[in-house]
Design a protein around this motif. Structure first.
Motif, short mmCIF file in Angstrom:
data_model
loop_
_atom_site.label_atom_id
_atom_site.label_comp_id
_atom_site.label_asym_id
_atom_site.label_seq_id
_atom_site.Cartn_x
_atom_site.Cartn_y
_atom_site.Cartn_z
N ASN A 69 17.17 25.69 -1.78
CA ASN A 69 17.36 26.75 -0.78
C ASN A 69 17.12 26.26 0.65
O ASN A 69 16.63 27.01 1.49
CB ASN A 69 16.42 27.92 -1.07
N PRO A 129 17.63 35.78 -5.26
CA PRO A 129 16.91 35.53 -4.00
C PRO A 129 16.41 34.10 -3.85
O PRO A 129 16.26 33.61 -2.72
CB PRO A 129 15.75 36.53 -4.06
N ALA A 182 18.57 31.98 -1.56
CA ALA A 182 18.76 32.31 -0.15
C ALA A 182 18.19 31.17 0.70
O ALA A 182 17.16 30.57 0.34
CB ALA A 182 18.06 33.62 0.19
N ARG A 227 16.05 29.27 2.89
CA ARG A 227 14.68 29.54 3.33
C ARG A 227 14.24 28.67 4.50
O ARG A 227 13.35 29.04 5.26
CB ARG A 227 13.71 29.29 2.15
N ASN A 261 24.36 31.90 1.01
CA ASN A 261 23.17 31.23 0.49
C ASN A 261 23.49 29.78 0.15
O ASN A 261 24.49 29.24 0.61
CB ASN A 261 22.63 31.99 -0.73
N ARG A 315 23.49 35.02 -6.51
CA ARG A 315 22.94 36.21 -5.87
C ARG A 315 21.42 36.32 -6.03
O ARG A 315 20.83 37.27 -5.52
CB ARG A 315 23.61 37.47 -6.43
#
Length: 270
Positions: free
Chosen positions: A111, A49, A52, A54, A81, A47
């Protein structure tokens, strides 16, 4: 005189049953706690960021699509993600983009996604009785795309029963060069439900090819083309129609003239 006392561990098998059960329960609880901790840690990490998605790197020989168009079509279908993204669903998302035949989606730490795409290469139009024409790629697969994208490509039109696109494309590739030697450009080939072939040409001429194996069809066309130039030269009329379904010859209709000719045997014209 000194005495020494030695400490001995009691073998597990000699421990009382209730003690062994207590030890086993403690070990199980420890493993369960460790598993829960690991799961919570992974959930917490997933979870963050930093994981995530990108960036998405799109690779492949793209002729019909731009990278921005592909991203715009596929991104709304992606969810999750780096850890939670369903790669199979991601593959389907990219393969739903027009002209995309196949997609391979990979995670790139921490990511990013890397997507390798293969586009369809249109070989022909695929005509359907119920309308809504589609396309056939170079692998003989039917696919849907905007037909306006190929309106200037001069693609031939093929048709046949469901599942026969590969067979029809293969026959077109086999026969079209034979007719081209006589300056007859085949622009349509169809296979009926009974296995009979019919060809159309850019001049407006049509040829009923009949039924048979691939080799039989090629031999039949070669026999026909072996005499056609002489017939056209004799009457000085262009070909309008030919029927090659006769056992011992073929029927020909030139502009204003209809005749039936015997097929050449053993390389000799009759």
């Amino acid at each position: 005189m000194r005495h020494s006392t030695a400490l001995h561990r009691t073998p597990a098998a000699e421990l009382p049953v209730d003690v062994r059960l207590l030890n086993a329960s403690a070990s199980a609880l420890f493993l369960l706690a460790a598993a829960i901790f690991a799961a919570l840690l992974m959930l917490w990490l997933s979870r963050q960021p930093v994981f995530a998605i990108r960036a998405i790197r799109v690779e492949g020989d793209l002729a019909r699509n731009s990278v921005s168009t592909i991203r715009a079509n596929a991104l709304p279908q992606l969810a999750g993600n780096f850890f939670t993204l369903d790669l199979a669903r991601g593959q389907r998302a990219f393969e739903s983009v027009p002209w995309v035949r196949h997609a391979i989606v990979r995670r790139v730490w921490p990511n990013r996604l890397a997507v390798q795409l293969q586009e369809h290469r249109a070989a022909a139009l695929w005509s359907q009785d119920e309308g809504g024409d589609k396309l056939v790629n170079t692998e003989g697969e039917v696919f849907e795309a905007n037909l306006g994208d190929v309106e200037d490509d001069g693609l031939p039109t093929l048709s046949g029963p469901d599942g026969s696109a590969g067979q029809v494309l293969a026959m077109f590739r086999r026969l079209a060069p034979l007719f081209a030697r006589q300056e007859l450009a085949m622009d349509a080939l169809s296979l009926s439900g009974r296995g009979s072939w019919h060809a159309e040409f850019d001049s407006g001429a049509e040829v009923e090819l009949g039924r048979g194996t691939d080799d039989e069809m090629q031999a039949r066309v070669e026999r026909f083309l072996g005499t056609l130039p002489q017939v056209i030269a004799r009457y000085q009329r262009p070909l309008v129609y030919a029927d090659l379904r006769h056992n011992e010859g073929y029927a020909v209709r030139l502009k204003g003239i209809t005749t039936t000719l015997e097929a050449p045997a053993s390389g000799r014209r009759k």
